[in-house]
Write a protein that holds these residues in place. Structure first.
Motif, mmCIF file in Angstrom:
data_model
loop_
_atom_site.group_PDB
_atom_site.id
_atom_site.type_symbol
_atom_site.label_atom_id
_atom_site.label_comp_id
_atom_site.label_asym_id
_atom_site.label_seq_id
_atom_site.Cartn_x
_atom_site.Cartn_y
_atom_site.Cartn_z
ATOM 1 N N HIS A 119 3.972 -2.755 5.855
ATOM 2 C CA HIS A 119 5.045 -3.322 6.676
ATOM 3 C C HIS A 119 4.385 -3.877 7.925
ATOM 4 O O HIS A 119 3.711 -3.152 8.662
ATOM 5 N N ARG A 120 4.589 -5.166 8.194
ATOM 6 C CA ARG A 120 3.942 -5.799 9.337
ATOM 7 C C ARG A 120 4.991 -6.339 10.313
ATOM 8 O O ARG A 120 5.894 -7.078 9.929
ATOM 9 N N THR A 121 4.848 -5.926 11.569
ATOM 10 C CA THR A 121 5.673 -6.492 12.639
ATOM 11 C C THR A 121 4.731 -7.033 13.696
ATOM 12 O O THR A 121 3.496 -6.956 13.561
ATOM 13 N N SER A 122 5.267 -7.563 14.734
ATOM 14 C CA SER A 122 4.421 -8.117 15.803
ATOM 15 C C SER A 122 3.653 -7.028 16.540
ATOM 16 O O SER A 122 2.651 -7.303 17.202
ATOM 17 N N ARG A 123 4.100 -5.764 16.400
ATOM 18 C CA ARG A 123 3.467 -4.683 17.151
ATOM 19 C C ARG A 123 2.819 -3.608 16.276
ATOM 20 O O ARG A 123 1.883 -2.949 16.722
ATOM 21 N N THR A 124 3.325 -3.399 15.083
ATOM 22 C CA THR A 124 2.825 -2.289 14.267
ATOM 23 C C THR A 124 2.539 -2.730 12.837
ATOM 24 O O THR A 124 3.088 -3.713 12.338
ATOM 25 N N ILE A 125 1.662 -1.957 12.215
ATOM 26 C CA ILE A 125 1.366 -2.107 10.789
ATOM 27 C C ILE A 125 1.434 -0.709 10.189
ATOM 28 O O ILE A 125 0.697 0.195 10.612
ATOM 29 N N THR A 126 2.325 -0.527 9.217
ATOM 30 C CA THR A 126 2.461 0.774 8.577
ATOM 31 C C THR A 126 2.489 0.596 7.065
ATOM 32 O O THR A 126 2.977 -0.431 6.565
ATOM 33 N N PRO A 127 1.956 1.557 6.323
ATOM 34 C CA PRO A 127 1.974 1.443 4.862
ATOM 35 C C PRO A 127 3.387 1.587 4.304
ATOM 36 O O PRO A 127 4.203 2.347 4.838
ATOM 37 N N THR A 128 3.662 0.851 3.256
ATOM 38 C CA THR A 128 4.886 1.063 2.499
ATOM 39 C C THR A 128 4.738 2.352 1.694
ATOM 40 O O THR A 128 3.670 2.981 1.695
ATOM 41 N N THR A 129 5.819 2.719 0.987
ATOM 42 C CA THR A 129 5.725 3.905 0.129
ATOM 43 C C THR A 129 4.619 3.728 -0.902
ATOM 44 O O THR A 129 3.798 4.634 -1.123
ATOM 45 N N ALA A 130 4.587 2.550 -1.522
ATOM 46 C CA ALA A 130 3.512 2.279 -2.486
ATOM 47 C C ALA A 130 2.168 2.251 -1.782
ATOM 48 O O ALA A 130 1.145 2.715 -2.313
ATOM 49 N N GLY A 131 2.166 1.715 -0.545
ATOM 50 C CA GLY A 131 0.918 1.619 0.202
ATOM 51 C C GLY A 131 0.309 2.970 0.522
ATOM 52 O O GLY A 131 -0.914 3.128 0.543
ATOM 53 N N VAL A 132 1.156 3.964 0.774
ATOM 54 C CA VAL A 132 0.655 5.319 1.057
ATOM 55 C C VAL A 132 -0.118 5.853 -0.140
ATOM 56 O O VAL A 132 -1.212 6.417 0.005
ATOM 57 N N HIS A 133 0.435 5.663 -1.337
ATOM 58 C CA HIS A 133 -0.232 6.154 -2.545
ATOM 59 C C HIS A 133 -1.509 5.376 -2.825
ATOM 60 O O HIS A 133 -2.552 5.946 -3.166
ATOM 61 N N VAL A 134 -1.445 4.062 -2.668
ATOM 62 C CA VAL A 134 -2.635 3.235 -2.914
ATOM 63 C C VAL A 134 -3.722 3.553 -1.892
ATOM 64 O O VAL A 134 -4.910 3.620 -2.232
ATOM 65 N N LEU A 135 -3.323 3.763 -0.650
ATOM 66 C CA LEU A 135 -4.303 4.069 0.395
ATOM 67 C C LEU A 135 -5.070 5.345 0.079
ATOM 68 O O LEU A 135 -6.299 5.400 0.233
ATOM 69 N N ALA A 136 -4.369 6.387 -0.369
ATOM 70 C CA ALA A 136 -5.033 7.645 -0.699
ATOM 71 C C ALA A 136 -6.043 7.454 -1.827
ATOM 72 O O ALA A 136 -7.172 7.958 -1.768
ATOM 73 N N GLN A 137 -5.641 6.701 -2.842
ATOM 74 C CA GLN A 137 -6.552 6.463 -3.963
ATOM 75 C C GLN A 137 -7.698 5.543 -3.558
ATOM 76 O O GLN A 137 -8.827 5.691 -4.034
ATOM 77 N N ALA A 138 -7.424 4.596 -2.672
ATOM 78 C CA ALA A 138 -8.482 3.693 -2.197
ATOM 79 C C ALA A 138 -9.578 4.477 -1.481
ATOM 80 O O ALA A 138 -10.773 4.205 -1.657
#
Length: 285
Positions: free
Chosen positions: A51-70
């Motif tokens: 999720h990208r805004t002008s101030r923050t970047i946070t993982p989506t639900t799918a992104g959380v799982h992919v990040l852990a595996q990455a």
């Protein structure tokens, strides 16, 4: 498009640094390249990862799982590279039992003093090649001959044969044992890694044999009075155990000690290790 490690590195860098700009600085690439790699990863996986805004970047639900595996994939890749690139700064010497016998500690001391840039590891493996065929070591010390087609080898020394007996065995009171006396007893052998076979005696005078699984099994049965064993001198220094004594077999042929290595891919320290162990056996008193 295939998944690539650079895609995963960019995802992790973006999340950890918090911005595309900082991720680009950390990775040493342009901010545009970071964006392209993230888009490529999302395209390969078919999901949105951040999720990208002008101030923050946070993982989506799918992104959380992919990040852990990455993170796991990148760690495994890093370990693989480290293993491959540091292989020549570590020398693994395998053995099925006894290592270098009485020379083991001196070999370790001299190696550390003479080759401090190459860390020495001794690895015991219950294998006929001391773990070399299994890829567990770079060199192996054997007291039996190896397949000459597969491995190169050098005889680094010789050891006397000893008879292993229970401490309360009547023969334990003697100073030595004759080879032709031993067929009176049951002889314990290890066909996989041992040095003793019935061929050590004439066909008409061979002992009854009992097979064992490994050196520890062999020692346990001897200590319990279940038979005697014939072994190399190295065993007498590496496996001192309550309930067992060793007596020299005075008329038996000596055992050759071999160092073996892969013929087509030797470790750079092979010849140094062979030379050092040969020197130690040559000057044994």
């Amino acid at each position: 498009m295939d998944l690539e490690l650079r895609h995963l590195r960019c995802l992790v860098a973006i999340v950890d640094s918090g911005t595309f700009t900082d991720a680009a600085i950390e990775l040493g690439i342009s901010q545009a390249a970071v964006s392209r790699n993230l888009m490529a990863l999302e395209q390969v996986l078919g999901v949105r990862l951040l999720h990208r805004t002008s101030r923050t970047i946070t993982p989506t639900t799918a992104g959380v799982h992919v990040l852990a595996q990455a993170r796991q994939v990148l760690a495994a890749a890093g370990n693989l590279v480290a293993e491959a690139t540091t292989g020549h700064t570590r020398l693994r010497i395998g053995h099925a039992w006894s290592a270098m016998g009485r020379h083991t500690r001196e070999f370790q001391r001299r190696w550390a003093a003479g080759y401090p840039e190459v860390e020495l590891h001794l690895i015991r493996t219950n294998s006929a090649t001391g773990g070399l065929a299994e890829g567990l070591c770079d060199l192996a010390v054997l007291r039996t001959a190896a397949d000459a087609k597969q491995f190169a080898s050098a005889v680094v020394g010789h050891e006397r044969r000893f008879c292993a007996l229970a401490a309360d065995d009547p023969w334990a009171r003697r100073r030595s044992i004759r080879l032709d006396e031993i067929p009176q007893r049951t002889v314990l052998i290890d066909r996989r890694t041992g040095t003793t076979t019935p061929d050590l005696w004439p066909a008409a005078g061979r002992p009854n044999v009992r097979e064992t699984r490994d050196i520890d099994d062999w020692l346990d049965i001897i200590a319990a009075g279940g038979g005697v064993g014939i072994t190399a001198e190295g065993t007498t220094t590496q496996y001192r155990r309550d309930g067992i004594v060793f007596r020299p077999v005075r008329d038996a042929p000596p055992i050759a000690v071999h160092m073996i290595w892969r013929r087509h891919d030797p470790h750079p320290s092979t010849h140094a290790a062979v030379a050092l162990l040969t020197e130690l056996y040559r000057h044994q008193s």
